[in-house]
Design a protein around this motif. Structure first.
Motif, PDB file in Angstrom:
ATOM      1  N   PRO A  10       0.679  -1.159   0.001  1.00 12.23           N
ATOM      2  CA  PRO A  10       0.001  -0.123  -0.059  1.00 12.23           C
ATOM      3  C   PRO A  10       0.830   1.332   0.043  1.00 12.23           C
ATOM      4  O   PRO A  10       0.488   2.267  -0.718  1.00 12.23           O
ATOM      5  CB  PRO A  10      -1.093  -0.078   1.468  1.00 12.23           C
ATOM      6  N   GLN A  11       1.662   1.245   0.760  1.00 12.52           N
ATOM      7  CA  GLN A  11       2.652   2.350   0.767  1.00 12.52           C
ATOM      8  C   GLN A  11       3.166   2.859  -0.568  1.00 12.52           C
ATOM      9  O   GLN A  11       3.142   4.048  -1.055  1.00 12.52           O
ATOM     10  CB  GLN A  11       4.094   1.965   1.592  1.00 12.52           C
ATOM     11  N   ALA A  12       3.751   2.037  -1.393  1.00 16.16           N
ATOM     12  CA  ALA A  12       4.147   2.170  -2.853  1.00 16.16           C
ATOM     13  C   ALA A  12       2.887   2.797  -3.651  1.00 16.16           C
ATOM     14  O   ALA A  12       3.399   3.825  -4.529  1.00 16.16           O
ATOM     15  CB  ALA A  12       4.581   0.829  -3.579  1.00 16.16           C
ATOM     16  N   VAL A  13       1.803   2.240  -3.490  1.00 13.18           N
ATOM     17  CA  VAL A  13       0.657   3.077  -4.219  1.00 13.18           C
ATOM     18  C   VAL A  13       0.634   4.441  -3.835  1.00 13.18           C
ATOM     19  O   VAL A  13       0.263   5.242  -4.879  1.00 13.18           O
ATOM     20  CB  VAL A  13      -0.521   2.230  -3.919  1.00 13.18           C
ATOM     21  N   ASP A  14       0.568   4.908  -2.572  1.00 18.23           N
ATOM     22  CA  ASP A  14       0.434   6.235  -2.272  1.00 18.23           C
ATOM     23  C   ASP A  14       1.509   7.092  -2.888  1.00 18.23           C
ATOM     24  O   ASP A  14       1.419   8.108  -3.314  1.00 18.23           O
ATOM     25  CB  ASP A  14       0.621   6.387  -0.602  1.00 18.23           C
ATOM     26  N   ASP A  15       2.937   6.428  -2.749  1.00  8.49           N
ATOM     27  CA  ASP A  15       4.001   7.404  -3.255  1.00  8.49           C
ATOM     28  C   ASP A  15       3.908   7.702  -4.776  1.00  8.49           C
ATOM     29  O   ASP A  15       4.437   8.268  -5.381  1.00  8.49           O
ATOM     30  CB  ASP A  15       5.222   6.512  -3.093  1.00  8.49           C
ATOM     31  N   ALA A  16       3.397   6.605  -5.599  1.00  5.97           N
ATOM     32  CA  ALA A  16       3.481   6.377  -6.828  1.00  5.97           C
ATOM     33  C   ALA A  16       3.186   7.764  -7.778  1.00  5.97           C
ATOM     34  O   ALA A  16       2.228   8.135  -7.677  1.00  5.97           O
ATOM     35  CB  ALA A  16       2.357   5.098  -7.513  1.00  5.97           C
ATOM     36  N   ILE A  17       4.287   7.818  -8.625  1.00  6.29           N
ATOM     37  CA  ILE A  17       4.049   9.273  -9.594  1.00  6.29           C
ATOM     38  C   ILE A  17       3.272   8.724 -10.520  1.00  6.29           C
ATOM     39  O   ILE A  17       2.094   9.448 -10.742  1.00  6.29           O
ATOM     40  CB  ILE A  17       5.411   9.742  -9.999  1.00  6.29           C
ATOM     41  N   ILE A  18       3.405   7.753 -11.223  1.00  8.70           N
ATOM     42  CA  ILE A  18       2.661   7.138 -12.184  1.00  8.70           C
ATOM     43  C   ILE A  18       2.347   5.846 -11.775  1.00  8.70           C
ATOM     44  O   ILE A  18       3.118   4.823 -11.476  1.00  8.70           O
ATOM     45  CB  ILE A  18       3.349   6.923 -13.628  1.00  8.70           C
ATOM     46  N   ASP A  26      -0.549  -4.336 -14.335  1.00 12.02           N
ATOM     47  CA  ASP A  26      -0.306  -3.180 -13.222  1.00 12.02           C
ATOM     48  C   ASP A  26       1.102  -2.898 -13.086  1.00 12.02           C
ATOM     49  O   ASP A  26       1.858  -3.909 -13.193  1.00 12.02           O
ATOM     50  CB  ASP A  26      -1.028  -3.705 -11.851  1.00 12.02           C
ATOM     51  N   LEU A  27       1.418  -1.521 -12.817  1.00 10.32           N
ATOM     52  CA  LEU A  27       2.528  -1.158 -12.700  1.00 10.32           C
ATOM     53  C   LEU A  27       2.769   0.197 -12.193  1.00 10.32           C
ATOM     54  O   LEU A  27       1.929   1.125 -12.160  1.00 10.32           O
ATOM     55  CB  LEU A  27       3.238  -1.207 -14.340  1.00 10.32           C
ATOM     56  N   SER A  28       3.783   0.440 -11.309  1.00  4.38           N
ATOM     57  CA  SER A  28       3.972   1.861 -10.978  1.00  4.38           C
ATOM     58  C   SER A  28       5.244   2.405 -10.718  1.00  4.38           C
ATOM     59  O   SER A  28       6.055   1.603 -10.547  1.00  4.38           O
ATOM     60  CB  SER A  28       3.243   2.005  -9.431  1.00  4.38           C
ATOM     61  N   ILE A  29       5.285   3.534 -10.936  1.00  4.26           N
ATOM     62  CA  ILE A  29       6.686   4.123 -10.858  1.00  4.26           C
ATOM     63  C   ILE A  29       6.762   4.942  -9.554  1.00  4.26           C
ATOM     64  O   ILE A  29       5.980   6.073  -9.462  1.00  4.26           O
ATOM     65  CB  ILE A  29       6.887   4.976 -12.284  1.00  4.26           C
ATOM     66  N   VAL A  30       7.691   4.671  -8.779  1.00  7.30           N
ATOM     67  CA  VAL A  30       7.804   5.185  -7.535  1.00  7.30           C
ATOM     68  C   VAL A  30       8.939   6.216  -7.268  1.00  7.30           C
ATOM     69  O   VAL A  30       9.873   5.877  -8.186  1.00  7.30           O
ATOM     70  CB  VAL A  30       7.806   4.408  -6.100  1.00  7.30           C
ATOM     71  N   TRP A  59      -1.891   9.723 -12.927  1.00 11.00           N
ATOM     72  CA  TRP A  59      -0.303  10.606 -12.653  1.00 11.00           C
ATOM     73  C   TRP A  59      -0.755  11.374 -11.205  1.00 11.00           C
ATOM     74  O   TRP A  59      -1.738  12.119 -11.221  1.00 11.00           O
ATOM     75  CB  TRP A  59      -0.313  11.594 -13.732  1.00 11.00           C
ATOM     76  N   HIS A  60       0.137  10.991 -10.246  1.00 13.08           N
ATOM     77  CA  HIS A  60      -0.309  11.540  -8.808  1.00 13.08           C
ATOM     78  C   HIS A  60      -1.891  11.315  -8.459  1.00 13.08           C
ATOM     79  O   HIS A  60      -2.501  12.324  -8.086  1.00 13.08           O
ATOM     80  CB  HIS A  60       0.155  12.839  -8.600  1.00 13.08           C
ATOM     81  N   GLY A  61      -2.645  10.143  -8.785  1.00  9.99           N
ATOM     82  CA  GLY A  61      -3.811   9.954  -8.715  1.00  9.99           C
ATOM     83  C   GLY A  61      -4.874  10.608  -9.918  1.00  9.99           C
ATOM     84  O   GLY A  61      -5.903  10.202  -9.633  1.00  9.99           O
ATOM     85  N   THR A  62      -4.472  11.345 -10.622  1.00  2.00           N
ATOM     86  CA  THR A  62      -5.441  11.904 -11.499  1.00  2.00           C
ATOM     87  C   THR A  62      -5.030  11.012 -12.873  1.00  2.00           C
ATOM     88  O   THR A  62      -4.075  10.804 -13.440  1.00  2.00           O
ATOM     89  CB  THR A  62      -5.080  13.379 -11.824  1.00  2.00           C
ATOM     90  N   PRO A 105      11.848  17.181 -15.530  1.00  2.00           N
ATOM     91  CA  PRO A 105      10.819  16.159 -15.240  1.00  2.00           C
ATOM     92  C   PRO A 105      10.885  15.482 -14.211  1.00  2.00           C
ATOM     93  O   PRO A 105      11.903  15.411 -13.628  1.00  2.00           O
ATOM     94  CB  PRO A 105      11.173  15.445 -16.700  1.00  2.00           C
ATOM     95  N   GLU A 106       9.711  15.113 -13.643  1.00  2.00           N
ATOM     96  CA  GLU A 106       9.659  14.288 -12.540  1.00  2.00           C
ATOM     97  C   GLU A 106       9.862  12.843 -12.773  1.00  2.00           C
ATOM     98  O   GLU A 106      10.812  12.284 -11.986  1.00  2.00           O
ATOM     99  CB  GLU A 106       8.046  14.163 -12.062  1.00  2.00           C
ATOM    100  N   VAL A 107       9.564  12.349 -13.880  1.00  2.00           N
ATOM    101  CA  VAL A 107      10.111  11.075 -14.439  1.00  2.00           C
ATOM    102  C   VAL A 107      10.916  11.059 -15.976  1.00  2.00           C
ATOM    103  O   VAL A 107      10.376  11.810 -16.621  1.00  2.00           O
ATOM    104  CB  VAL A 107       8.915  10.043 -14.542  1.00  2.00           C
TER     105      VAL A 107
END
Lengths: 580, 471
Positions: free
Chosen positions: B22-30, B54-58, B93-96, B180-182
């Protein structure tokens, strides 16, 4: 000099449009014809003052100036229209097939057969004034120039590498920035080369258009073309020669002062990873580049205009969000749009039917005459093509295989291709009449004059592109002369030859309108042919015949393109392409 | 289906599945949730390019996406950046949702994608111009960035005057100038020569380690295993048909990494094993197996022909025989100076034809393979012919169709239509091309390219018929 790029007027699409689209385009063309004629006839009653054309040599500079102004206006109109058209076609999937089909058909129809109705319409819009004819002529040159420019821009847009587009998206370029930093630069080279061809075609038509008769009325615009024609009609050889010399002077000056600097400049837009050794040089461009004012001033002014635009655009939606490239537009079209489209289609159908109904008064005899004319013109066009090919292939190949000669001859061939053959036509005819030759030969001669240079130019380029190692193989294995031609040279130049022939064929059809009917020394010369029918119908104001002849000529050109040239072109693209 | 499990040496230390915690999900940029890509076909079949993923970039990590060609690496990158819309699922992107967010990412492209008509400086300035920066700010920031990537003094040059490595530096400068952030990189080093690539890689790492750039995460798409192990904090390996995540693990080696060190080579070896055995289920991704097996049975009629040339297969077998009939695939690639993408199709092809077997990341030559490698050309062709007819459905079908038809010709379209059920149009075409190459080599049939049809030359027919009757 860029030897690799073939000089082509007609671009052949490697694609077949559904028949229904062709039908739709044809219906639109008919409808437009009807609309033009019916408004024209209504307003046509007002007289227009006829401007007398002086044949004194002192008047030449002014006439040349008028003609150049007409050319320039027409050219810039074409450029603006072409860019808009190409842009819309490339980025709107829904209208794309329609727009490409329109391009494909209109670029192959001989424009000059539209002269009478266009003049009618323009004269009627601005009745009782020279301006009407002026606009008609400009519009006509425009129609002759615009299609290959539009096609070139469209196909450039379609070939922009995907990663370049992605870069412009990910860095959130506005449409404006994308246009000036990616799309326009990428298309520049194609646009410049096509402009050379377009303007050459423009001169060809302009010389012919400035004077013509319809019914008992004479339309004349002061200009080089009318000067030459008046001189011919009066049999004034001195004035005629002076006129021709002026035309040649203008063409050479345009080549040196405009095209060469432009071609040299456009070299920086070449999409390549390494700098090529073979570059066009232009002293004029060097001069401009050295001047201080030219270095800084345009940039300063441009910045003033540009900066606020960019700042405003940066706040817009398109500059804040990355737009997907493969976005599929939502398929919903508003019912209103549907209704409008439907109404438009119905109007087009009605007008097309009316146009066809105009053909009622065409008798059987007329039809026979037209058919015979079609056959005669078809033969003439192909004889001209064969004759051109017969001399240009051996000559072009021997020039092309000798790089030193080619370097000298090719720019000259390019200029020769730009000199409007219509300027020479009167003097040619006068000579023919003197030795008792007919207009039939004259017509073929004009087609030859107008078209052979394109074939020569392309054959030279083709021969130069044959890799030297292949030629070495041929000499290593002692190919006979026959083998050398069959196995090496002909396949090697094939794609270029076809490009040249397609262009030449279009030019020859166009020339038939001017070539088969002419006024020389106070008499009217004519021969059997579709072009002659078009001119005769114009002279006598018979729109039904005019329409039918135009339909014939368009059908023949489009059919030839579809059945012969496109296949050969495809063959050239697939089997005979020497990839470098 | 093999059940062997490949142990992951890096995994013992920290088994992480980032999108699970769950922690990773909150942080995820994308964060990508269930993204898929498919193309609808005229026949109701659709071509699945990427199955639900599913994939996330933290923040704080360099993530490498590895996979063979055709596994949809680039498509994945484009969906994560918003350049391409997923057919299903959503990227945040940050939840949006990404289509509405003000995304701040950059891409470094394989082809550099620089504008050749702009100078180096203008190229770097262009993205800032799009963001409405004033000329002074643009100039200042761009010059600073050019300085950072070592392009001082080159600002007035045009890209075509620069070497490949220099050009990619411009690509980096342009990417980084927007802070860029990423930072996304799509095979950024594969168009460069080995030394230049190595040099750029270490400079990138240096920038990253020193935090000279405000970038929070790097996403690297590559097919070069060593490159991934060298740079990445986390590696995701994709499989193909359709693209899916095979394994996703953390690389615990400290930076700077030594290519010669034992843990490094072990990890490279492990990834090789994963890649060379698409049927094996790597330890940390147990969920994948069921879906794959089901799909395999449903629609895989044709094997996917690896796009390898018979000459390449023969060359590989001869080399393998030279090495005593068995060698590590990783070492083979090294000896040949091949990228994995170049070698794998050849190994796959030899395996498909029964000339070699893959065991524990080693290629092992079979008796037929040995005979093949030892024979002269005509015998080789015969062995190839037998193996092809026996093992490759498409070749068998073409040959049979040609034998059955009275005029001994079959149109290409006939087979294309059948392949279309299973492959994309493009891939179908490539399958045919490979089949033609193999068929011509084996003298099974010939192909008339002008009329797009397979033919059985009469002379060939008589020569082949007896040898087939023997079987």
């Amino acid at each position: 000099m860029n030897f690799q790029r073939p000089l082509a007027r007609t671009l052949v699409t490697d694609r077949s449009t559904p028949f229904i689209i062709d039908l739709g385009v044809a219906a639109c063309a008919l409808a437009i014809f009807f609309a033009i004629v019916s408004t024209g006839v209504y307003w046509f009653q007002k007289p227009i003052p006829v401007v007398p054309i002086s044949s004194s040599i002192g008047a030449l500079p002014l006439y040349a100036f008028y003609s150049i102004v007409r050319m320039t206006i027409a050219y810039f109109l074409s450029l603006a229209f072409a860019v808009t058209y190409g842009y819309i076609a490339a980025y709107n999937a829904r209208v794309e097939p329609w727009m490409v089909a329109v391009l494909d058909i209109l670029q192959s129809i001989p424009v000059l057969s539209f002269l009478p109705p266009v003049v009618l319409a323009m004269v009627s819009l601005i009745p009782g004034h020279q301006l009407g004819i002026e606009m008609a002529v400009i519009l006509l040159i425009f129609t002759g120039q615009v299609w290959n420019l539009a096609f070139s821009f469209y196909s450039s847009l379609k070939t922009i590498p995907r990663e370049m587009l992605e870069a412009s998206r990910i860095y959130r370029y506005s449409g404006w920035q994308r246009f000036w930093q990616l799309e326009m630069p990428f298309s520049t080279i194609g646009l410049v080369w096509n402009s050379v061809v377009s303007v050459a075609g423009g001169w060809f038509a302009l010389i012919f258009c400035e004077t013509f008769t319809m019914g008992d009325r004479n339309f004349q615009l002061p200009g080089l073309g009318s000067y030459i024609q008046t001189a011919t009609y009066a049999g004034n050889v001195r004035a005629l020669l002076a006129g021709i010399a002026t035309v040649i002077l203008i063409v050479v000056a345009t080549d040196q002062l405009v095209w060469r600097p432009l071609i040299a400049w456009s070299d920086k837009f070449k999409f390549e990873q390494v700098e090529s050794a073979d570059q066009v040089t232009s002293p004029i461009l060097e001069l401009l580049r050295r001047s201080k004012i030219c270095q800084t001033l345009p940039g300063r002014i441009w910045d003033r205009v540009e900066e606020p635009v960019y700042r405003r655009l940066a706040k817009s939606e398109e500059c804040r969000v990355v737009k997907p490239l493969d976005e599929t537009k939502s398929g919903k079209v508003s019912p209103l749009l549907w209704m409008l489209a439907l109404a438009g289609a119905m109007a087009v159908c009605w007008a097309a039917v009316q146009a066809v109904l105009m053909l009622r008064d065409v008798t059987f005899a007329d039809l026979r005459l037209l058919l015979a004319g079609a056959g005669a013109t078809f033969l003439r066009v192909n004889v001209a093509l064969l004759l051109s090919a017969a001399w240009t292939i051996p000559v072009g190949v021997s020039i092309g295989l000798n790089p030193k000669v080619a370097r000298v001859v090719q720019p000259i061939a390019q200029i020769l291709a730009s000199v409007p053959a219509t300027a020479f036509f009167p003097i040619l005819l006068m000579g023919l009449v003197k030795i008792g030759g007919g207009l039939g030969i004259g017509a073929v001669a004009l087609m030859l004059l107008g078209t052979q240079w394109y074939i020569l130019f392309n054959v030279i380029a083709g021969a130069m592109s044959i890799p030297s190692d292949l030629r070495e193989v041929a000499s290593l294995y002692h190919f006979t002369r026959w083998q050398r031609w069959i196995k090496l040279i002909l396949p090697g130049i094939f794609p270029y030859l076809i490009t040249g022939m397609v262009t030449a064929s279009g030019g020859a059809w166009n020339a038939s309108v001017m070539a088969e009917y002419s006024h020389v020394k106070g008499q009217t010369l004519s021969t059997i042919g579709l072009g002659a029918q078009i001119d005769a119908a114009t002279d006598s104001g018979r729109f039904s015949m005019l329409l039918l002849a135009t339909i014939f000529i368009s059908l023949m050109v489009v059919t030839m393109n579809r059945l012969v040239w496109r296949r050969l072109y495809h063959l050239a693209e697939t089997r005979f392409k020497l990839d470098g | 289906m093999q059940e062997a499990v490949t142990p992951n040496p890096a995994l013992d230390a920290a088994p992480t599945a980032p999108q699970g915690s769950p922690q990773a999900v909150d942080d995820a940029i994308i964060r990508a949730v269930g993204i898929e890509k498919y193309y609808a076909q005229p026949s109701q079949n659709r071509i699945q390019v990427i199955s639900a993923t599913d994939l996330s970039i933290v923040p704080g990590e360099i993530l490498a996406l590895l996979g063979p060609s055709g596994s949809g690496k680039s498509t994945m990158l484009r969906m994560l950046t918003g350049l391409s819309t997923p057919s299903a699922g959503q990227v945040y992107w940050h939840g949006t949702p990404i289509a509405e967010a003000e995304v701040n990412v950059s891409i470094v492209f394989q082809s550099f994608a620089l504008f050749p008509w702009l100078t180096v400086l203008e190229n770097v300035e262009a993205p800032l111009q799009a963001r409405g920066e004033t000329p002074t700010v643009r100039h200042e920031r761009s010059m600073k960035m050019l300085d950072t990537v070592g392009l001082d003094g080159f600002e007035a040059a045009y890209p075509k005057e620069l070497s490949g490595g220099m050009r990619q530096r411009v690509g980096f400068a342009r990417a980084l100038v927007v802070e860029p952030e990423v930072l996304f990189m799509d095979e950024p080093f594969s168009a460069l020569d080995v030394l230049t690539a190595e040099n750029l890689r270490s400079e990138l790492l240096e920038l990253w380690a020193k935090k000279t750039m405000p970038t929070k995460a790097i996403f690297l798409v590559t097919h070069n295993i060593e490159e991934a192990v060298l740079l990445a904090d986390r590696i995701i390996v994709l499989g193909r048909n359709p693209g899916h995540i095979r394994t996703d693990f953390r690389v615990q080696l400290p930076q700077p990494r030594d290519r010669k060190s034992e843990p490094f080579t072990q990890l490279v070896d492990y990834i090789y094993k994963v890649l060379t055995r698409p049927d094996t289920v790597p330890a940390e991704a147990p969920g994948q197996q069921i879906t794959r097996a089901a799909r395999d049975q449903r629609q895989m009629h044709y094997q996917m022909l690896p796009h390898a040339r018979p000459g390449g297969i023969a060359g590989l077998l001869e080399l393998l025989l030279d090495k005593g009939g068995r060698d590590d695939i990783y070492r083979l690639a090294d000896d040949l100076a091949f990228e994995i993408d170049d070698l794998l199709p050849i190994v796959d092809a030899a395996q498909l034809l029964g000339f070699l077997k893959v065991e524990e990341g080693d290629a092992v030559i079979t008796p037929t393979g040995e005979e093949f490698a030892n024979s002269e050309i005509l015998r080789q062709k015969e062995l190839f012919r037998n193996a092809a007819v026996e093992n490759v459905l498409l070749l068998r079908q073409i040959r049979r169709a040609l034998d059955t038809k009275s005029d001994h010709t079959v149109r290409e379209d006939f087979f294309l239509d059948m392949l279309d059920e299973q492959f994309s149009e493009e891939e179908g075409q490539r399958q045919i091309e490979t089949a033609v190459t193999w068929g011509r080599y084996a003298e099974l049939f010939d192909f008339d390219a002008a009329r797009r049809r397979f033919v059985l030359p009469d002379a060939l027919e008589e020569e082949i018929a007896p040898s087939e009757a023997k079987k």
